[in-house]
Design a protein around this motif. Structure first.
Motif, short mmCIF file in Angstrom:
data_model
loop_
_atom_site.label_atom_id
_atom_site.label_comp_id
_atom_site.label_asym_id
_atom_site.label_seq_id
_atom_site.Cartn_x
_atom_site.Cartn_y
_atom_site.Cartn_z
N LYS A 183 0.83 -1.20 0.00
CA LYS A 183 0.00 0.00 0.00
C LYS A 183 0.87 1.26 0.00
O LYS A 183 0.64 2.19 -0.78
N ARG A 189 -1.28 -7.61 -5.59
CA ARG A 189 -1.68 -6.23 -5.28
C ARG A 189 -2.70 -6.26 -4.16
O ARG A 189 -3.28 -7.32 -3.83
N ARG A 191 2.83 1.82 -3.22
CA ARG A 191 1.97 1.95 -4.41
C ARG A 191 2.54 1.15 -5.59
O ARG A 191 2.46 1.56 -6.74
#
Length: 388
Positions: A131, A153, A134
């Motif tokens: 997170k 992801r 990114r």
């Protein structure tokens, strides 16, 4: 959710036990094959081609078919002896930006669930690291007897893994591109942008499969013994020459009407663009002779004007000839009173100049000039003999 694979994520020296569960499900309605005469099920039986015996699952193995058609048996032990380090491990090999992954490579998707309480801490660590950075993780894993490529992801509070196709499994797109060299005008792009803005965005959760719903209703109706009314699908339009600008304009208007918006510039005097059809062009071509008749009338008007102009010029010419004849007679009378040769020569010269000055465009002009010459010759002839 039922897991389809158990293993671990290898994150450097950190090992995270996980379970692999399907993130998607197929809602397509499946059908069985039946014998149409009596409705009996049609099943596939696995039969040996050599002896014709029906085989069970335990009697069936694997083999590779060579180019000459011969079979090369491959056992499970043969495959198990091959080096496959990712057999029970999802091995992360790199972290990259999410936009560097081509969506064409994306295949199936799975959720990675922490397997047990000890896996919660490292699982959360990897999730939060993804997170904050990114980025997405590129990993290798083995599933159903082959090594695969994956992308990890974060989705909400879960790590999701997308199966990726290997780069050499993506076919080149050159042959799918239009062969003709086509140029697009700015006005067409502006209308396309307007259509995109009018359609706007959509809440993906509101989209659903209308065809599947229709099939479910059909099955429910037949199960109750009813015969649902069938609607014939509209035939695809053909034989039309598409006016791209008109089609875009109509699309924008239709999209605004569907959203209950008023189109700017709508009014009584506004012309609505329509798709040009082939027969419309033919009718336009038939109306072309009307233009020719109009031009013919214009040419006729020009001809009448030219005739009137010629008549006016002829009238002015005749008036000039009458004046010239009167001057010639007066000059001839003056010359008859003076018997000098130079005077005679001067008179003759004056008559010739006068005759030359008169226009020669009509028969009346030639007649007047000839009469003047004869008159001058008769009057000068006796004077030449007297001088001699």
């Amino acid at each position: 959710m039922r897991s389809i694979w158990n293993g671990a994520i290898s994150f450097g020296l950190v090992s995270i036990p996980i379970k692999l569960v399907n993130a998607t499900e197929n809602h397509s309605i499946s059908f069985r094959q039946i014998h149409t005469a009596d409705g009996g099920r049609v099943r596939y039986r696995k039969v040996c081609e050599l002896d014709g015996e029906e085989l069970s699952g335990e009697e069936i193995g694997k083999a590779y078919e060579d180019a000459d058609g011969s079979m090369i048996p491959i056992t499970d032990n043969d495959l198990a002896s091959l080096p496959l380090p990712t057999a029970k491990t999802i091995e992360i090999v790199a972290f990259v930006a999410a936009d560097s992954i081509d969506p064409l490579q994306m295949d199936s998707v799975y959720y990675l669930s922490a397997n047990g309480v000890p896996a919660a801490k490292p699982y959360t660590l990897l999730r939060e690291a993804l997170k904050r950075s990114r980025k997405v993780a590129i990993a290798k894993y083995a599933l159903r007897g082959r090594e695969r490529l994956g992308m990890l992801r974060v989705v909400d509070d879960v790590i999701a893994m997308h199966g990726l196709l290997w780069p050499d499994e993506i076919r080149a797109s050159d042959e799918a591109a239009p062969e003709a060299d086509v140029s697009v005008r700015e006005a067409e792009l502006d209308l396309a942008d307007a259509l995109m803005d009018t359609l706007g965005e959509v809440d993906m959760s509101t989209l659903h499969d209308d065809y599947r719903t229709a099939v479910e209703e059909l099955i429910a109706a037949k199960a109750d013994g009813a015969v649902p009314a069938t609607e014939t699908a509209p035939a695809a339009p053909g034989g039309k020459v598409i006016d791209l600008m008109a089609a875009l304009e109509n699309s924008v208007k239709a999209a605004k009407a569907a959203r209950g918006e008023e189109h700017e510039g709508d009014g009584e005097g506004e012309t609505v663009a329509e798709v040009t059809q082939l027969n419309a062009r033919k009718s336009t071509a038939r109306k072309a002779p009307a233009k020719k008749s109009a031009s013919a009338k214009g040419e006729g008007g020009k001809a009448e004007g030219a005739a009137k102009s010629t008549a006016s010029k002829s009238t002015r010419s005749k008036s000039g000839q009458a004046k010239s004849s009167a001057e010639e007679k007066s000059s001839a009378q003056d010359k008859s009173a003076q018997p000098d040769k130079r005077t005679t020569g001067g008179r003759s010269s004056t008559a010739k100049k006068s005759a030359a000055a008169s226009p020669k465009s009509t028969g009346a002009k030639k007649s007047t000039s000839t009469t003047a010459k004869k008159t001058a010759a008769k009057k000068t002839a006796p004077k030449k003999r007297a001088s001699a």
